[in-house]
Design a protein around this motif. Sequence first.
Motif, PDB file in Angstrom:
ATOM      1  N   CYS A 113       0.914  -1.236  -0.020  1.00  0.00           N
ATOM      2  CA  CYS A 113      -0.103   0.018  -0.023  1.00  0.00           C
ATOM      3  C   CYS A 113       0.796   1.342  -0.015  1.00  0.00           C
ATOM      4  N   TYR A 115      -0.165   4.271   1.051  1.00  0.00           N
ATOM      5  CA  TYR A 115      -0.284   5.124   2.126  1.00  0.00           C
ATOM      6  C   TYR A 115       0.601   5.141   3.194  1.00  0.00           C
ATOM      7  N   CYS A 116       0.095   4.890   4.410  1.00  0.00           N
ATOM      8  CA  CYS A 116       0.695   4.931   5.784  1.00  0.00           C
ATOM      9  C   CYS A 116       1.785   4.026   6.109  1.00  0.00           C
ATOM     10  N   VAL A 118       2.230   1.748   8.212  1.00  0.00           N
ATOM     11  CA  VAL A 118       2.026   0.309   8.608  1.00  0.00           C
ATOM     12  C   VAL A 118       2.554  -0.759   7.415  1.00  0.00           C
ATOM     13  N   GLY A 119       2.294  -0.292   6.017  1.00  0.00           N
ATOM     14  CA  GLY A 119       3.022  -0.835   5.359  1.00  0.00           C
ATOM     15  C   GLY A 119       2.571  -2.410   4.756  1.00  0.00           C
ATOM     16  N   CYS A 120       1.072  -2.226   4.674  1.00  0.00           N
ATOM     17  CA  CYS A 120       0.211  -3.434   4.322  1.00  0.00           C
ATOM     18  C   CYS A 120       0.593  -3.911   2.954  1.00  0.00           C
ATOM     19  N   LEU A 147      -7.072  -4.591   4.909  1.00  0.00           N
ATOM     20  CA  LEU A 147      -6.785  -3.353   4.403  1.00  0.00           C
ATOM     21  C   LEU A 147      -7.888  -2.212   5.139  1.00  0.00           C
ATOM     22  N   CYS A 148      -7.381  -1.124   5.392  1.00  0.00           N
ATOM     23  CA  CYS A 148      -8.327  -0.125   5.801  1.00  0.00           C
ATOM     24  C   CYS A 148      -9.105   0.554   4.472  1.00  0.00           C
ATOM     25  N   LYS A 150      -8.942   3.302   3.078  1.00  0.00           N
ATOM     26  CA  LYS A 150      -7.942   4.020   1.992  1.00  0.00           C
ATOM     27  C   LYS A 150      -7.199   2.866   1.032  1.00  0.00           C
ATOM     28  N   GLY A 151      -6.811   1.731   1.747  1.00  0.00           N
ATOM     29  CA  GLY A 151      -6.038   0.721   0.950  1.00  0.00           C
ATOM     30  C   GLY A 151      -6.989  -0.006  -0.018  1.00  0.00           C
ATOM     31  N   PRO A 277      -4.836   2.402  10.912  1.00  0.00           N
ATOM     32  CA  PRO A 277      -6.141   1.608  11.258  1.00  0.00           C
ATOM     33  C   PRO A 277      -5.719   0.115  11.269  1.00  0.00           C
ATOM     34  N   ILE A 278      -5.072  -0.337  10.373  1.00  0.00           N
ATOM     35  CA  ILE A 278      -4.650  -1.897  10.465  1.00  0.00           C
ATOM     36  C   ILE A 278      -3.894  -2.142  11.730  1.00  0.00           C
TER      37      ILE A 278
HETATM   38 FE1  SF4 Z   1      -2.582   1.303   3.643  1.00  0.00          FE
HETATM   39 FE2  SF4 Z   1      -4.236   1.323   5.032  1.00  0.00          FE
HETATM   40 FE3  SF4 Z   1      -2.606  -0.498   5.710  1.00  0.00          FE
HETATM   41 FE4  SF4 Z   1      -1.994   2.144   6.097  1.00  0.00          FE
HETATM   42  S1  SF4 Z   1      -3.414   0.745   7.384  1.00  0.00           S
HETATM   43  S2  SF4 Z   1      -0.632   0.756   4.922  1.00  0.00           S
HETATM   44  S3  SF4 Z   1      -3.395   3.218   4.603  1.00  0.00           S
HETATM   45  S4  SF4 Z   1      -4.070  -0.346   4.081  1.00  0.00           S
END
Ligand code: SF4
Length: 923
Positions: A113, A115-116, A118-120, A147-148, A150-151, A277-278
């Motif tokens: 991902c 975005y943030c 967390v690195g999903c 995934l949150c 956004k992801g 979020p994750i």
């Molecule tokens: Fe992406 Fe959401 Fe995971 Fe952050 S928590 S890496 S935004 S899916």
Amino acid sequence: MAVRVCPLEDIVPGAGVAALVGGEQVAIFRLDDESVHAVGNRDPFSNANVLSRGIVGDLKSELVVASPVYKQHFNLLTGRCIEDASARIPVYAARVEEGWVVVEPRRQVATTCCYCGVGCGVVATAHKHGVFSVKGDPAHPANHGRLCTKGAALHLSTDKGARLLYPEVRGERKTWDEALEHAAGEFRRIIAAHGPDAVAFYISGQLLTEDYYVFNKLAKGLVGTNNVDTNSRLCMSSAVAGYKQSLGADAPPCSYEDIDAADLILIAGSNTAFAHPILYRRIEDARAKSPGLKLVVIDPRATVTARAADLHLALKPGTDIALFNAMLHVLRREGFFAPSFLDKHTENFEELQPLLDFWTPEKAAEVCELPVESIVEAARLFGGAKAALSLYCQGLNQSASGTWKNCALINLHLATGQIGRPGAGPFSLTGQPNAMGGREVGGMANLLSAHRDLSNPADRAEVAKLWGIKTVPDKPGKTAVEMFEAIGRGEIKAVWIACTNPAQSMPDANAVRKALSAAEFVVVQEAFRDAETCDYADVLLPAASWGEKEGTVTNSERRISRVRAAVQPPGEARTDWRIAVDFARRFSAAGEKLFPFRNPEQIFDEHRETTRGRDLDITGLSYAVLDRDGPQQWPYPEGAGSGRVRLYADGVFPTPSGRARFVATEYMPPAEEPDGQFPIRLTTGRLRDQWHSMTRTGLVARLFSHSPEPEIIVAESDLQKNGLSNLALVRVTSRRGSLVMKIRASDDMRPGDAFIAMHWGGRFMGGAGTNALTVPAIDPYSKQPELKHAAVRIEPFAARWRGAFAAIATPELQRAAGAWLTRFDYAALTLAEGPEILLRLELATAGDPDSKALAELEKLFGQPPVTGAAAFERAVCACFKVDESQIRAAVAAGATLARLQKDLKCGTNCGSCVPELRRLAAA
Ligand code: SF4
């Protein structure tokens, strides 16, 4: 591998057949003109594999198939449902070869991902038109398949209409050769006249490690300036400086699995449920498994995270150091120190004594505006824990005393020996997806490759040797805020901005915009054409974006993941590393030798060699190892079979003495305290469903439903004190700028405080956005700006005219409507998901509206405005669009969380709304 399905003549013209392609049911249609089209056979509304039996034809000039069940129509070229824009079916590449129908199976690519921190892990499914769908990668250790919001919406943010497709020089389309030659010529001209420090590079924590490596080498190794800094300066630099001052190295000691082993989690300055979020869902899981696990949250706002805590300390914004010092006082007083750890593994404790004596809980209670008992309880919970884990983020970092806020928290861990053990330690949550990777390659004004220090002559010599150059310049480069101030003063004349949007994201955005306007030469390397910074570009270079790039990123727990391309970049867009290499080779004859890279793997391999023997040694890693074994944590030296989960287990720290250091952290109030003129304390932060300056998330209607428009949030008492009603328009003014927006009361807020989400910029509201109000004061060590604290005043805004235009959204309409935002006193642009995706432009004027402007807008939107005030219903669950009022009504009728999930489906997809649902269900 393409699949030969059947001879074309086996399909009746104008009809379809079903076939298995790559294990998936595909509906294939032969049209009267002998062309073939292939889409998924499953009708998403009936869940039946029936589309091959649908009728194909034209609907409003779109080529569609009608489902034989509920009669929804699906575009055969894009898969979009005509009746419900949120539904799509897959589209497959199909053609006729030698009389046979040939269909390409969809490709599945495991990536990360964007975005943030967390690195999903994400599995992206792609077809010929782009990424069709995403799901969490079950094999990725950061998210285990989750995934949150956004992801889970990544594939919805890939509209090519929003992208930069061709290089431009002053608005004119150019070839890559022309644009890069021009840029190289301008950089050479300015450097010849004013020296290399007259140019700068401002890059991004969203670049991949390989991109970052090349930019850093370009600035320091070829151009000869250390003026290379990144938007990570706005995000993690105080955490870095804190780690370095206290522990000796920029290395988060913990792992996500420590969440499962902790019996106390202290969250400071982070609304984790929204920002990470994750990870928050992992905390929820850990609490469900271990009811004894306590959660303490330190945050001025009663966020969703704070409300779930066993103890919430709603401190006065900016007073964290006073609180941590007082907690340390209580830990000492009540015998919670770990004398053996303190003696063997730490130093400088004596420097803390005067602070400890001064910061009694009573004194801190006064400063922090907290009950004494809460401070004592927090300290006792921390001291009594077998394993205490601290998670912290921008609430500590984005401060003029951010480094010491970090150090003050780390002091608690050192005094109690809560570090280097499972479940214990200070653990900064990285904001951006690759802020850590950027630091690993030294991509900042004060760093060099592999955590080397620019101010250290031996480190400079080592890097020069590794790069095969004579020297690395020794003059410190300008950090983010300093850089834009220097541009404003005319000291820096040319700036290259890549993958970041400083016209929106920097504090005091009006001053930054002024500086960019005054700069002699600005290059903007960007994927999205409507990023505010593009307006200031002399040269615009189209960059590849998520789903189109190869490389690596490092997440909060030091885990390096592969990023993989699922599709080609659109138009002429190029990957970021390649643009930098292409420029380097044009800039100077030495460019070819210094930048021999033909692919990102070669860059990774060079970067890897710079880490040999360093704290982040990754000489045992390669793309092959990452592809074979999946994401890995550093250090991972040659010969190691795996990365290190936890640092400092041996009690040895990377300081000269091997001991961790206590830092005497003096409390300092925020740089700009409220006063008679600006009596309100403004803080900023993240929304759950938006990311940074919304260049990508701002394209997805679903991501607006949770927080549809800019608003300032205050305590109910402040609303009443000012004689305002909920959702009234107000003017918010600081010493630097002014914005008109809606006001909303919330019991999240302390009286006297206000909150505006950081994301809103000039593409969604009138003015320069939230950062028109914020302060450019910086921390003396980390140089991170104080984005979290500004003094503002709030005044009623009397609208003589108020109305809203709406029409079906397209990137073109969004762009055209955006041009009107500055022409009205109040303007807010938003997307709304429904049967059609609507673009909505709400406007208000203090005087009579400009009738010519209204007429032009009526033409643009194809209908007149609806006049009067308007309010949006907020959806708590973005995936299934379940509004807050629906949930409240169900709860009033006795619904539990499980019932809400069963009856309304809310919280059953990505789960990002579960913390809010739980809170509403408990209300
Ligand atoms: Fe992406 Fe959401 Fe995971 Fe952050 S928590 S890496 S935004 S899916």
